[in-house]
Design a protein around this motif. Structure first.
Motif, mmCIF file in Angstrom:
data_model
loop_
_atom_site.group_PDB
_atom_site.id
_atom_site.type_symbol
_atom_site.label_atom_id
_atom_site.label_comp_id
_atom_site.label_asym_id
_atom_site.label_seq_id
_atom_site.Cartn_x
_atom_site.Cartn_y
_atom_site.Cartn_z
ATOM 1 N N PHE A 100 -36.105 -68.953 59.232
ATOM 2 C CA PHE A 100 -36.887 -69.942 60.035
ATOM 3 C C PHE A 100 -38.115 -68.926 60.576
ATOM 4 O O PHE A 100 -38.343 -67.791 60.452
ATOM 5 C CB PHE A 100 -36.196 -70.428 61.319
ATOM 6 N N HIS A 101 -39.036 -69.835 61.052
ATOM 7 C CA HIS A 101 -40.443 -69.244 61.537
ATOM 8 C C HIS A 101 -40.123 -68.355 62.848
ATOM 9 O O HIS A 101 -39.316 -68.938 63.583
ATOM 10 C CB HIS A 101 -41.073 -70.508 61.898
ATOM 11 N N PRO A 102 -41.145 -67.347 62.933
ATOM 12 C CA PRO A 102 -41.024 -66.486 64.113
ATOM 13 C C PRO A 102 -41.379 -67.392 65.378
ATOM 14 O O PRO A 102 -42.016 -68.465 65.337
ATOM 15 C CB PRO A 102 -41.912 -65.514 63.830
ATOM 16 N N GLY A 103 -40.512 -66.867 66.628
ATOM 17 C CA GLY A 103 -41.058 -67.550 67.828
ATOM 18 C C GLY A 103 -41.127 -66.656 68.911
ATOM 19 O O GLY A 103 -41.526 -65.582 68.861
ATOM 20 N N PHE A 104 -41.054 -67.163 70.050
ATOM 21 C CA PHE A 104 -41.348 -66.497 71.246
ATOM 22 C C PHE A 104 -42.641 -65.657 71.450
ATOM 23 O O PHE A 104 -43.037 -64.929 72.095
ATOM 24 C CB PHE A 104 -40.415 -64.970 71.600
ATOM 25 N N THR A 158 -32.379 -76.839 61.665
ATOM 26 C CA THR A 158 -31.195 -77.550 61.211
ATOM 27 C C THR A 158 -30.920 -77.612 59.870
ATOM 28 O O THR A 158 -30.198 -78.652 59.230
ATOM 29 C CB THR A 158 -31.593 -79.066 61.741
ATOM 30 N N THR A 159 -31.599 -76.461 59.039
ATOM 31 C CA THR A 159 -31.458 -76.581 57.575
ATOM 32 C C THR A 159 -30.064 -75.580 57.078
ATOM 33 O O THR A 159 -29.675 -74.600 57.980
ATOM 34 C CB THR A 159 -32.692 -76.120 57.025
ATOM 35 N N ALA A 160 -29.748 -75.970 55.800
ATOM 36 C CA ALA A 160 -28.978 -74.969 55.161
ATOM 37 C C ALA A 160 -29.233 -73.504 55.254
ATOM 38 O O ALA A 160 -28.454 -72.509 55.079
ATOM 39 C CB ALA A 160 -28.589 -75.524 53.533
ATOM 40 N N GLY A 189 -28.903 -67.945 56.326
ATOM 41 C CA GLY A 189 -29.394 -66.568 56.547
ATOM 42 C C GLY A 189 -28.487 -65.979 57.620
ATOM 43 O O GLY A 189 -28.427 -64.855 57.648
ATOM 44 N N VAL A 190 -28.075 -66.983 58.744
ATOM 45 C CA VAL A 190 -27.115 -66.396 59.698
ATOM 46 C C VAL A 190 -25.780 -65.782 59.180
ATOM 47 O O VAL A 190 -25.539 -64.656 59.666
ATOM 48 C CB VAL A 190 -26.761 -67.409 60.813
ATOM 49 N N ASN A 191 -25.339 -66.435 58.161
ATOM 50 C CA ASN A 191 -23.974 -66.075 57.374
ATOM 51 C C ASN A 191 -24.302 -64.753 56.615
ATOM 52 O O ASN A 191 -23.418 -63.955 56.915
ATOM 53 C CB ASN A 191 -23.198 -66.915 56.689
ATOM 54 N N ALA A 192 -25.452 -64.697 56.053
ATOM 55 C CA ALA A 192 -25.456 -63.240 55.371
ATOM 56 C C ALA A 192 -25.905 -62.112 56.434
ATOM 57 O O ALA A 192 -25.357 -61.002 56.050
ATOM 58 C CB ALA A 192 -26.851 -63.590 54.601
ATOM 59 N N ALA A 193 -26.373 -62.711 57.450
ATOM 60 C CA ALA A 193 -26.605 -61.379 58.412
ATOM 61 C C ALA A 193 -25.280 -60.949 58.978
ATOM 62 O O ALA A 193 -25.232 -59.957 59.157
ATOM 63 C CB ALA A 193 -27.459 -61.720 59.707
ATOM 64 N N LYS A 194 -24.368 -61.778 59.210
ATOM 65 C CA LYS A 194 -23.077 -61.543 59.693
ATOM 66 C C LYS A 194 -22.033 -60.797 58.832
ATOM 67 O O LYS A 194 -21.622 -59.834 58.920
ATOM 68 C CB LYS A 194 -22.150 -62.849 60.081
ATOM 69 N N PRO A 254 -29.456 -62.863 52.036
ATOM 70 C CA PRO A 254 -29.112 -64.331 51.670
ATOM 71 C C PRO A 254 -29.547 -64.764 50.695
ATOM 72 O O PRO A 254 -30.256 -64.246 49.685
ATOM 73 C CB PRO A 254 -30.086 -64.780 52.993
ATOM 74 N N ASN A 255 -29.101 -66.080 50.250
ATOM 75 C CA ASN A 255 -29.177 -66.567 49.052
ATOM 76 C C ASN A 255 -29.812 -68.229 49.211
ATOM 77 O O ASN A 255 -29.241 -68.933 49.370
ATOM 78 C CB ASN A 255 -28.136 -67.041 48.141
ATOM 79 N N PHE A 256 -31.076 -67.985 49.763
ATOM 80 C CA PHE A 256 -31.817 -69.152 50.097
ATOM 81 C C PHE A 256 -32.187 -70.076 48.816
ATOM 82 O O PHE A 256 -32.417 -69.327 47.852
ATOM 83 C CB PHE A 256 -33.214 -68.880 50.730
#
Length: 257
Positions: A137-141, A236-238, A243-248, A253-255
């Motif tokens: 996802f896009h950067p934030g903060f 809310t995307t796959a 991305g989160v699962n790959a980091a864990k 990741p396989n986007f």
């Protein structure tokens, strides 16, 4: 003040705020709001001339905790600015100089927290990453403005696009840090810098800071509106889930877009 997540104290003319959610100091809206409350209290205290931000734990701040289901798949209108970022704007609005003592990792939104400070003192062992794109996802903060403002568009783009994690030495060379000291000296050096600032006229310092920053706050405000719009769709995307699962799982990741 919620002492469970934040420790607040003073030393002479210095206000000290310590993030207290070890080991990684993951944030949520409550933590950022509580941090902003602390800064606003120091803002109103004429005795306080500078603020030191530090953290209790292995990490300075590892951003949002994506292992929590409540963090993922939050549905929000693209017209609604992320409420957490609205709280972050209160940090950027502080008129007194802030020095961040970064002894551990500042990752994702945690890097954003570090960039709310005027100066960053750190050590070679610290780690820094703007890993949003790697998570999907896009950067934030406000980082889409603040990181570019600090280290330039090319350097920021490389960190954003790759999600690379860099150490304190590399961060110093990019201009992300102001000073690099041994890990055991980080807090002491941050305090020393705050005390050096506190010797100067507080009115003159704040006026000079306002001149140097110019429209900084307005540009951060515009950035978080844009960030919120894009994230409202992407969170809310796959791709985010992958991305989160790959980091864990510590894999690439396989986007699939």
């Amino acid at each position: 003040m919620n002492d469970a997540i934040l420790k607040v104290s003073t030393h002479g003319h210095i206000g000290i705020v310590e993030l207290n959610k070890p080991p990684h100091n993951f944030f949520d809206q409550t933590l950022i709001a509580t941090l902003a409350d602390a800064w606003e209290k120091f803002e109103a205290d004429k005795n306080i001339r500078a603020i030191v931000l530090c953290a209790n734990g292995k990490s300075f701040c590892a951003g949002a905790d994506f292992s929590e289901k409540s963090t993922m798949n939050k549905k929000r209108s693209i017209k609604q600015t992320n409420p957490l970022y609205l709280e972050a704007l209160r940090l950027y609005a502080c008129t007194k100089p802030v020095i961040a003592a970064i002894e551990g990792a500042a990752i994702g939104g945690g890097l954003g927290v570090a960039l709310t400070a005027d100066f960053r003192i750190s050590c070679p062992e610290a780690r820094f990453a703007a890993n949003f794109n790697r998570l999907g996802f896009h950067p934030g903060f406000g980082l889409s403005f603040t990181l570019v403002h600090l280290i330039g568009k090319q350097n920021a783009a490389k960190l954003f696009y790759t999600g690379a994690r860099i150490d304190g030495t590399s961060a110093l060379s990019l201009g992300l840090l102001d000073e690099l000291v041994p890990q055991s000296d980080v807090r002491a050096r941050a305090m020393a810098l705050a005390e050096e600032i506190a010797v100067s006229s507080p009115r003159a310092v704040q006026a000079t800071r306002q001149t140097l920053r110019g429209d900084f706050l307005d540009r951060v405000r515009l950035a978080v509106v844009r960030e919120s719009e894009v994230q409202a769709v992407q969170m809310t995307t796959a791709d985010l889930e992958e991305g989160v699962n790959a980091a864990k799982e510590r894999r690439n990741p396989n986007f699939e877009g």
